[in-house]
Design an enzyme around this catalytic site. Structure first.
Site, PDB file in Angstrom:
ATOM      1  N   ILE A 161       0.767  -1.251  -0.014  1.00 52.18           N
ATOM      2  CA  ILE A 161      -0.075  -0.117   0.166  1.00 52.18           C
ATOM      3  C   ILE A 161       0.805   1.264  -0.035  1.00 52.18           C
ATOM      4  O   ILE A 161       1.308   2.101   1.140  1.00 52.18           O
ATOM      5  CB  ILE A 161      -0.611   0.026   1.363  1.00 52.18           C
ATOM      6  CG1 ILE A 161      -2.148  -0.541   0.839  1.00 52.18           C
ATOM      7  CG2 ILE A 161      -2.008   1.166   1.694  1.00 52.18           C
ATOM      8  CD1 ILE A 161      -2.580  -1.725   2.561  1.00 52.18           C
ATOM      9  N   PRO A 162       0.653   1.632  -1.352  1.00 49.23           N
ATOM     10  CA  PRO A 162       2.506   2.304  -1.324  1.00 49.23           C
ATOM     11  C   PRO A 162       2.787   3.860  -0.906  1.00 49.23           C
ATOM     12  O   PRO A 162       2.085   5.049  -1.861  1.00 49.23           O
ATOM     13  CB  PRO A 162       2.395   2.616  -3.513  1.00 49.23           C
ATOM     14  CG  PRO A 162       1.075   2.329  -3.169  1.00 49.23           C
ATOM     15  CD  PRO A 162       0.382   1.620  -1.948  1.00 49.23           C
ATOM     16  N   CYS A 163       2.030   4.244   0.582  1.00 53.09           N
ATOM     17  CA  CYS A 163       1.746   5.255   1.332  1.00 53.09           C
ATOM     18  C   CYS A 163       3.161   6.408   0.618  1.00 53.09           C
ATOM     19  O   CYS A 163       3.287   7.325   0.900  1.00 53.09           O
ATOM     20  CB  CYS A 163       1.487   5.349   2.668  1.00 53.09           C
ATOM     21  SG  CYS A 163       2.644   4.420   3.491  1.00 53.09           S
ATOM     22  N   HIS A 164       4.285   5.678   0.601  1.00 57.23           N
ATOM     23  CA  HIS A 164       5.524   6.173   0.144  1.00 57.23           C
ATOM     24  C   HIS A 164       4.944   7.405  -1.184  1.00 57.23           C
ATOM     25  O   HIS A 164       5.967   8.504  -1.322  1.00 57.23           O
ATOM     26  CB  HIS A 164       6.574   5.297   0.059  1.00 57.23           C
ATOM     27  CG  HIS A 164       6.428   4.949  -0.847  1.00 57.23           C
ATOM     28  ND1 HIS A 164       5.803   3.502  -0.957  1.00 57.23           N
ATOM     29  CD2 HIS A 164       7.216   5.134  -2.316  1.00 57.23           C
ATOM     30  CE1 HIS A 164       6.023   2.840  -2.700  1.00 57.23           C
ATOM     31  NE2 HIS A 164       6.051   3.870  -3.042  1.00 57.23           N
TER      32      HIS A 164
END
Length: 196
Positions: A161-164
């Site tokens: 889950i690419p919160c970056h």
């Protein structure tokens, strides 16, 4: 301050330090440690879904593990499942530049709002970035920028889950639980391997 275990330490001892003594009898969730180019990660899974994937140095990791253990009746122990192996293989392929999207069964432990934010993040392709304001707009809550930022920070399935990929409206890097240096490295990796 580094609240996580020493990434060079024995993974079994580090897991015991994080999880406490293994439960008596079978654990509801299995926790395993594996290395990546940006440091060791811990994966917590059952036979069906991935519940947590974090860099072991994340300051919030002990609290996240305690919450998961409470929901699992205190039963997280060292071990691997087929989901763990699949997560490690996909993370390895991602860092090798050969995987742009993850296909893992996830257990999302959060409010409906948080899960909505996380699902929208999963639609964001590798190599792209988005601001908190744009993310709030995409989920139909344009005034909920701070709530979106909090949901982003509560994500406990890093990279997948690419919160970056969420940045400030001015294009600057903002907080990342794994450390801003790691956020920059993830974005640089994606720019090199997966240009948008």
């Amino acid at each position: 301050m580094n609240a996580g275990p020493d990434p060079q330490a024995d993974p079994g001892a580090a897991l015991t330090a994080l999880l406490g003594q293994p439960p008596q009898g079978p654990a509801a969730l299995a926790a395993a440690w594996f290395d990546t180019p940006l440091g060791a990660m811990i994966a917590v899974a059952d036979s069906d879904r991935l519940h947590l994937l974090e860099f072991v140095e994340r300051e919030a990791l002990p609290a996240e593990l305690r919450r998961l253990a409470k929901g699992a009746g205190g039963r997280i122990g060292p071990g691997r499942t087929a989901v763990t192996d699949r997560a490690e293989a996909q993370i390895t392929a991602y860092f090798g530049g050969g995987l742009t999207a993850f296909d893992l069964p996830l257990a999302l432990h959060g409010t409906d709002f948080q899960q909505q934010v996380w699902r929208e993040l999963q639609r964001l392709p590798a190599g792209a970035t988005i601001s908190y304001a744009e993310l709030a707009r995409r989920i139909g809550r344009p005034s909920a920028i701070r709530a979106v930022a909090r949901a982003n920070g509560a994500n406990q399935i890093a990279v997948v889950i690419p919160c970056h990929r969420v940045i400030g409206s001015d294009g600057g890097l903002t907080g990342y639980g794994g450390g801003l240096w790691r956020k920059r490295a993830l974005l640089d990796h994606e720019t090199r391997h997966f240009p948008a």
